[in-house]
Write a protein that holds these residues in place. Sequence first.
Motif, PDB file in Angstrom:
ATOM      1  N   LEU A  34       1.131  -0.943   0.127  1.00  0.00           N
ATOM      2  CA  LEU A  34       0.009   0.031  -0.167  1.00  0.00           C
ATOM      3  C   LEU A  34       0.833   0.794   0.213  1.00  0.00           C
ATOM      4  O   LEU A  34       1.308   1.898   1.279  1.00  0.00           O
ATOM      5  CB  LEU A  34      -1.100  -0.250   1.414  1.00  0.00           C
ATOM      6  CG  LEU A  34      -2.014  -1.422   1.640  1.00  0.00           C
ATOM      7  CD1 LEU A  34      -2.834  -0.671   2.772  1.00  0.00           C
ATOM      8  CD2 LEU A  34      -3.013  -1.617  -0.054  1.00  0.00           C
ATOM      9  N   LEU A  40      -7.409   3.577  -2.355  1.00  0.00           N
ATOM     10  CA  LEU A  40      -8.436   2.267  -1.867  1.00  0.00           C
ATOM     11  C   LEU A  40     -10.023   2.122  -1.944  1.00  0.00           C
ATOM     12  O   LEU A  40     -10.642   0.737  -2.702  1.00  0.00           O
ATOM     13  CB  LEU A  40      -7.825   1.677  -0.406  1.00  0.00           C
ATOM     14  CG  LEU A  40      -6.862   2.308   0.303  1.00  0.00           C
ATOM     15  CD1 LEU A  40      -6.412   1.482   1.381  1.00  0.00           C
ATOM     16  CD2 LEU A  40      -5.932   1.121  -0.854  1.00  0.00           C
ATOM     17  N   TYR A  51      -9.377  -4.061   1.151  1.00  0.00           N
ATOM     18  CA  TYR A  51      -8.391  -4.755   1.833  1.00  0.00           C
ATOM     19  C   TYR A  51      -8.452  -4.655   3.034  1.00  0.00           C
ATOM     20  O   TYR A  51      -9.207  -3.601   3.928  1.00  0.00           O
ATOM     21  CB  TYR A  51      -7.492  -3.063   1.640  1.00  0.00           C
ATOM     22  CG  TYR A  51      -7.385  -2.806  -0.382  1.00  0.00           C
ATOM     23  CD1 TYR A  51      -6.077  -3.553  -0.630  1.00  0.00           C
ATOM     24  CD2 TYR A  51      -8.345  -2.195  -0.506  1.00  0.00           C
ATOM     25  CE1 TYR A  51      -6.280  -2.995  -1.710  1.00  0.00           C
ATOM     26  CE2 TYR A  51      -8.471  -1.716  -1.697  1.00  0.00           C
ATOM     27  CZ  TYR A  51      -7.031  -2.465  -2.481  1.00  0.00           C
ATOM     28  OH  TYR A  51      -6.476  -2.486  -4.102  1.00  0.00           O
ATOM     29  N   LEU A  53      -6.120  -4.461   6.545  1.00  0.00           N
ATOM     30  CA  LEU A  53      -4.562  -3.785   6.239  1.00  0.00           C
ATOM     31  C   LEU A  53      -3.654  -4.841   7.559  1.00  0.00           C
ATOM     32  O   LEU A  53      -4.563  -5.188   8.178  1.00  0.00           O
ATOM     33  CB  LEU A  53      -5.030  -2.509   6.931  1.00  0.00           C
ATOM     34  CG  LEU A  53      -5.226  -1.370   5.380  1.00  0.00           C
ATOM     35  CD1 LEU A  53      -6.435  -1.692   4.459  1.00  0.00           C
ATOM     36  CD2 LEU A  53      -5.200   0.335   6.511  1.00  0.00           C
ATOM     37  N   GLY A  58      -4.818   3.317   6.469  1.00  0.00           N
ATOM     38  CA  GLY A  58      -5.333   4.269   5.308  1.00  0.00           C
ATOM     39  C   GLY A  58      -7.052   5.384   5.740  1.00  0.00           C
ATOM     40  O   GLY A  58      -7.463   5.170   6.995  1.00  0.00           O
ATOM     41  N   VAL A  98      -4.719   5.839   1.008  1.00  0.00           N
ATOM     42  CA  VAL A  98      -3.335   5.602   2.299  1.00  0.00           C
ATOM     43  C   VAL A  98      -2.379   6.430   2.758  1.00  0.00           C
ATOM     44  O   VAL A  98      -1.952   7.602   1.499  1.00  0.00           O
ATOM     45  CB  VAL A  98      -2.377   4.694   1.644  1.00  0.00           C
ATOM     46  CG1 VAL A  98      -1.162   4.555   2.783  1.00  0.00           C
ATOM     47  CG2 VAL A  98      -3.298   3.260   0.889  1.00  0.00           C
ATOM     48  N   ARG A 106      -5.992  -8.390  -0.160  1.00  0.00           N
ATOM     49  CA  ARG A 106      -6.628  -7.538  -0.462  1.00  0.00           C
ATOM     50  C   ARG A 106      -7.781  -8.717  -1.397  1.00  0.00           C
ATOM     51  O   ARG A 106      -7.189  -9.901  -1.556  1.00  0.00           O
ATOM     52  CB  ARG A 106      -6.180  -7.117  -2.296  1.00  0.00           C
ATOM     53  CG  ARG A 106      -6.924  -6.720  -2.926  1.00  0.00           C
ATOM     54  CD  ARG A 106      -6.576  -5.861  -4.172  1.00  0.00           C
ATOM     55  NE  ARG A 106      -5.983  -7.004  -4.759  1.00  0.00           N
ATOM     56  CZ  ARG A 106      -5.289  -5.801  -6.463  1.00  0.00           C
ATOM     57  NH1 ARG A 106      -4.767  -5.189  -6.360  1.00  0.00           N
ATOM     58  NH2 ARG A 106      -5.169  -7.645  -7.079  1.00  0.00           N
TER      59      ARG A 106
END
Length: 238
Positions: A34, A40, A51, A53, A58, A98, A106
């Motif tokens: 990322l 995103l 996603y 993380l 994010g 991000v 993902r």
Amino acid sequence: MYKPNNKKYKNELIRRLSQEDLALVEPDLVRCELPLRMMLEKRNSPIEFVYFLEGGIGSIVAKMPMGRDTEVGLIGFEGMTGTALVLGDDQSTHECYVQLAGEAHRMPVDQLRSALAQSTTLRPFLLRYVQALFIQTSYTALVNARSKLEERLARWLLMCDDRVGGDRLTITHEFLAIMLGVRRPGVTVALQILEGKGLIRANRGEIILRDRNGLIELADGAYSEPEGEYRRLIGEIG
């Protein structure tokens, strides 16, 4: 509260999936990097991937005309993007990009929809995270309306600290201004207040946290309630 079963993952949601639900989603999880400012989710556009993380942050950003953008939510390794899909929608109201570079797993949206249709437990679990995120965003609205800028900044730094390793945040004053919905000079003044109290050290493009407890005290109640609700709904992070 859900206990972590899948300890090879860093994402707190994947870690807490039942073995049956993990078997449904794991074949479609693809690890990806990322990079900073990667989009995103694009507002009012179909969501293509979800996603989960594992590192980085994010930012969910609400946009208005004339560049009046403001961050309304944060996502780190405790959460996921694409919460609209869990609610039955197929697009995001806001942008999500991000803020601090990291990595994630993902998953294409069609595969998540398929997993949600096959499982009786996956959606209820993910809805608990949706609720936790809703609580976070509602407190952001409260804090933005009622708290001083230096209190808001302290809360924001604590939220970032919860989601990254170490005590250094790489971020510019311009980006902070977007995150807090204020002009850059206001950010500079707020940083000077925190630095004067010995809570942080601000360098060019970097903020170093020096006193977490002091930041909590300065936040004056703006921090901790959503964090406590996440622990109640999902579990202890880490």
